[in-house]
Scaffold this active site. Structure first.
Site, PDB file in Angstrom:
ATOM      1  N   TRP A   1       9.860  54.072  60.213  1.00  0.00           N
ATOM      2  CA  TRP A   1       8.632  53.801  60.936  1.00  0.00           C
ATOM      3  C   TRP A   1       7.807  55.101  61.063  1.00  0.00           C
ATOM      4  CZ3 TRP A   1       6.667  55.943  65.400  1.00  0.00           C
ATOM      5  CH2 TRP A   1       5.572  55.293  65.983  1.00  0.00           C
ATOM      6  N   HIS A   2       8.523  56.218  61.224  1.00  0.00           N
ATOM      7  CA  HIS A   2       7.819  57.470  61.457  1.00  0.00           C
ATOM      8  C   HIS A   2       7.084  57.976  60.225  1.00  0.00           C
ATOM      9  CE1 HIS A   2      10.161  57.649  65.166  1.00  0.00           C
ATOM     10  NE2 HIS A   2       9.246  58.495  65.580  1.00  0.00           N
ATOM     11  N   GLY A   3       7.542  57.635  59.062  1.00  0.00           N
ATOM     12  CA  GLY A   3       6.822  58.132  57.897  1.00  0.00           C
ATOM     13  C   GLY A   3       7.454  57.685  56.602  1.00  0.00           C
TER      14      GLY A   3
ATOM     15  N   PHE B   1       1.634  58.702  62.018  1.00  0.00           N
ATOM     16  CA  PHE B   1       2.531  57.549  62.018  1.00  0.00           C
ATOM     17  C   PHE B   1       1.760  56.269  62.317  1.00  0.00           C
ATOM     18  CE2 PHE B   1       5.341  61.041  63.858  1.00  0.00           C
ATOM     19  CZ  PHE B   1       5.595  61.547  62.606  1.00  0.00           C
TER      20      PHE B   1
ATOM     21  N   CYS C   1      13.848  52.852  62.416  1.00  0.00           N
ATOM     22  CA  CYS C   1      13.083  53.688  63.343  1.00  0.00           C
ATOM     23  C   CYS C   1      12.603  54.959  62.624  1.00  0.00           C
ATOM     24  CB  CYS C   1      13.955  54.048  64.545  1.00  0.00           C
ATOM     25  SG  CYS C   1      13.212  55.204  65.671  1.00  0.00           S
TER      26      CYS C   1
END
Lengths: 365, 474
Positions: B323-325, B474, B320
């Site tokens: 996923w953001h960066g 993102f 997770c």
């Protein structure tokens, strides 16, 4: 709650929301027009605050105002002037009342605003740019309601009103910094540096519009922009009748108020002056000769007062050039004007055969 | 094209007017498709073509899966879809991150490396639509939904402009049936959509962008500021990231609603959460449920041993974060939240049979303390999330816990407290304050004045230098 009732309530909420928002918009516009009309023009408001402060500091002093475009904003430094006194021995405040992109219409609006707000200078120096007599945008985006009559007289009325109206559609967002400054100053935010109007105490530019340390490519770009704008105008020059009447109306207003006025053609570099065709140079000379004769206002040609090293781009002075121009303007225009002496008037290479005498008493009165 | 701009307003007014002027369903779909394609192309036409292409591939892969009952073929097609989507995501978003990490590791080991730096443009919203596409093919594979038979409908599912660039992450089973459903423009629909847009605009312009004025300079150089200001900046960023993202989601939900579509709610008053598990049920709901359904559950969820559950949780949260960066700080933030969730899980199990403790925690002051502790935990987490490097994050955290002098606040502190009070009031009202129900009974002129005032305040309070939405990256 029935579906019909829900629908009615939703419709009412939407209609009332829109209605209230329109009302708030109108309230803001009316409030600004009535109480702070200058707020539509950030640059003018910044200068007016400075002017009011200077006058409050020196009550009883006389006022000399120099009105013009960015050329004046960058090129005229009142803070550099030695003290100036009126014939009665009163101190003279010399103030730079320039405005970005101002031409005859813009200058008229500024002078009218001063008079409307009870600011009556004892003397006035008005810039005129030959290349700016052929074309000037309609400065209605910064206009207040009080400026509309003058703009409508000297520009396409429909265009003026449409620009004025369009600016009011988004007045809350556009003037939010002003509104916050009035109701919650802590929330005022600074925009990008280029957006902050930074002026010296006497109204001249303080590294806002232009800097001396611009890189070569930026200077080159500015030079190309100036060439694109002015070269075609100076190759085939013809005065826009609306701009001619705007300039004359400004001079008439000053005459009616008894304000001795001088028109100054501001410095241009050798490169810039090279864009005048032979025919244009003659037409320009003829035009200003006629203007001076018909209005009785001296016209001073300062276009070749500063060497090319004194320019940032072909028609904006750098600090060194501004110092030279200011000193010479002081010597040849401001002191004679405030002293009630003779101001040297239009004397041009192209009009040497003109029958107009080379000097006349300031303001022609 | 940003949501809170005049350009988007003109775009949406044209699309909205044309959409409801067309009486037929299919031309409406085509109009929305064209508008969505234009919306994305206004950033980058090449990347719009790329999304279009990958979406078409997913459509045919799912059709292929649907057409065969042979398990290995279905599995192969699913793998093809997942690998294809993740390859595009990895190339555009993570390739340089992995190469850079490898380069650093090789250098640390004393080896010479000549790994290239790829010159790629990150497609906006790539993580969102990649997850949507993957969830679709997985659901088709699992037999939860049938493959969509109409390409234009499927394209609209992925490309629908309200959710295209920053979510919420839409599920096919929620969205696709809506495409078929007849729609008509009603006043209640307009009122709900308009209210959501208004709320989103206010959150973005008046709150998030305002908080950024305090948070941004401090996060750039935390060592320059005194500890009190650093605390304010941490809280300001927590509020900023919430209002920025939930503001975008509200506008997305509102615009979709005005076009007759319902998107999943993405935020539910996260700062009213009483623990971290509760917070993740309220924060970026479409992502956390996606991670739960397509990562955590397939890993075994919490059905195995404690160790296995802990591993699943940590892995899911780490992904997770990733996923953001593409940065180790995001990975660390994800892992940190996994640890927070584990700690909560064990504490909840330990406290379960302690009646006195439970009673104290459930009391008014206890609930308030839990909410405050959860917010504090989240805020410390986002320090790592926001910091450009671990060094910067450690400097920031050091300033938080070791009082030090320095510069004061970059903006008047009163502005921070005023905005924070608005956010707190919003949470109190949204959490069941009786006055909220009463407000709905106010006469239309009063409600109209309230909405118009919200719009007025949003426009007036918007800082001169607006910021793009945080979650666009993102």
């Amino acid at each position: 709650m029935s579906a019909r009732s829900r629908s009615r309530r939703a419709r009412a909420a939407i209609v009332w929301t829109i209605g209230w928002y329109v009302f708030l918009q109108i309230a803001v516009v009316v409030g600004m027009e009535v109480f702070r009309p200058l707020a539509f023009d950030r640059e003018a408001m910044a200068r007016r605050e400075l002017l009011d402060a200077r006058r409050a500091e020196r009550p009883g002093s006389d006022l000399l105002i120099v009105v013009g475009s960015s050329r004046i904003g960058l090129g005229f430094l009142p803070g550099q002037l030695p003290p100036l006194c009126s014939p009665e021995g009163r101190e003279v405040i010399v103030f730079n009342e320039s405005h970005l992109s101002a031409g005859p219409r813009g200058n008229l609006v500024r002078v009218e605003r001063l008079f409307r707000d009870g600011v009556t200078p004892r003397w006035l120096v008005l810039e005129s740019i030959p290349g700016g007599m052929t074309h000037e945008g309609v400065p209605a985006s910064q206009a207040s309601f009080g400026d509309l009559p003058a703009l409508c007289r000297h520009a396409d009325r429909l265009k003026v009103l449409s620009i004025y109206g369009r600016e009011r559609l988004n007045v809350i967002s556009k003037h939010r910094q002003f509104l916050l400054g009035e109701i919650a100053p802590a929330f005022v935010t600074r925009g990008p540096e280029s957006n902050v109007v930074r002026l010296e105490p006497l109204g001249d530019d303080r590294l806002w519009m232009r800097r001396d340390d611009l890189p070569a490519e930026k200077l080159d770009l500015l030079a190309r922009m100036a060439e694109q704008t002015y070269r075609p105008r100076l190759a085939e020059w013809s005065v826009d009748p609306d701009l001619d009447t705007a300039l004359r109306e400004t001079l008439d207003l000053c005459r009616e108020k008894g304000i001795p006025t001088v028109v100054v053609l501001t410095p241009e570099s050798g490169r810039f002056r090279g864009w005048y065709s032979g025919e244009t140079a003659k037409q320009v000379a003829d035009y200003y000769t006629r203007l001076s004769r018909e209005t009785g206002v001296p016209v001073v040609d300062a276009r070749d007062w500063v060497a090319d090293t004194g320019f940032n781009d072909p028609h904006h002075l750098n600090t060194q050039g501004a110092r030279l121009f200011t000193a010479r303007l002081d010597r040849e225009v401001l002191r004679p004007l405030t002293g009630g002496w003779v101001v040297p008037r239009w004397e041009s290479r192209a009009s040497s055969s003109s029958s107009v005498p080379s000097s006349e008493r300031a303001g022609g009165k | 094209m940003l949501f809170c701009t005049q350009q988007f307003l003109f775009f949406f007014v044209i699309v909205f007017s044309a959409y409801w002027a067309i009486p037929w369903v299919r031309p409406r779909v085509w109009l929305l498709l064209a508008a969505s394609y234009y919306f994305y192309s206004s950033w980058n036409a090449d990347l719009a073509r790329l999304i279009f292409l990958t979406t078409v591939c997913d459509f045919f892969i799912a059709r292929g899966m649907d057409a065969t009952a042979v398990p290995w073929r279905r599995r192969a097609l699913l793998l093809l879809s997942i690998v294809g989507n993740l390859s595009v995501l990895c190339y555009f978003k993570y390739a340089n991150f992995f190469l850079d990490s490898l380069r650093t590791a090789l250098t640390a080991a004393g080896a010479q490396s000549s790994l290239p730096v790829l010159n790629v443009v990150l497609p906006i919203g790539i993580s969102f639509y990649t997850f949507e596409a993957i969830s679709y093919t997985v659901d088709v594979y699992r037999g939860r939904i049938r493959a969509e038979r109409r390409l234009d409908h499927f394209l609209l599912f992925i490309l629908f402009f309200p959710h295209l660039v920053a979510g919420p992450i839409v599920r096919a089973r929620d969205f696709l049936p809506q495409v078929y459903r007849p729609k008509c423009l009603t006043w209640p629909r307009m009122a709900v959509g308009g209210r959501l847009i208004l709320l989103g605009v206010f959150k973005k312009l008046a709150i998030a962008d305002r908080m950024a004025l305090l948070a941004d300079p401090v996060f750039v150089d935390p060592g320059r500021f005194e500890s009190g200001v650093v605390w304010l900046a941490a809280v300001a960023y927590a509020i900023q990231v919430y209002c920025d993202f939930s503001g975008y989601s509200d506008i997305a939900l509102g615009t979709a609603r005005l076009l007759g579509y319902r998107l999943a709610v993405n935020f539910n008053l996260p700062f009213a959460a009483v623990n971290m598990a509760d917070l993740w049920r309220r924060w970026h709901i479409s992502l956390s449920t996606w991670i739960r359904d397509y990562v955590f559950f397939p890993l075994g969820g919490s059905r195995g041993s404690e160790w296995r559950t802990a591993f699943n949780l940590l892995l899911a949260m780490t992904l997770c974060g990733l996923w953001h960066g593409a940065a180790w700080t995001f990975v660390a933030w994800g892992t940190l939240n996994g640890v927070f969730l584990l700690v909560h899980r064990h504490f909840a199990a330990w406290a379960d049979d302690k009646a006195a403790l439970r009673s104290a925690l459930d009391s008014g002051p206890g609930t308030f303390a839990r909410v405050a502790l959860t917010f504090l935990t989240f805020t410390l987490g986002v320090v790592v999330f926001r910091s450009p490097s671990f060094h910067s994050a450690l400097t920031f955290l050091g300033r938080l816990f070791a009082p030090a002098g320095g510069e004061g606040s970059p903006v008047p502190v009163v502005t921070f407290w005023a905005i924070a009070a608005i956010v707190a009031a919003g949470h109190v009202i949204g959490s069941g304050w009786p006055g909220a129900a009463l407000a709905n009974r106010f006469p239309a002129p009063v409600r109209g004045l309230a909405y118009a005032s919200v719009l007025f305040l949003a426009l007036v309070l918007a800082p001169v230098n607006g910021k793009v939405f945080v979650y666009f990256q993102f």
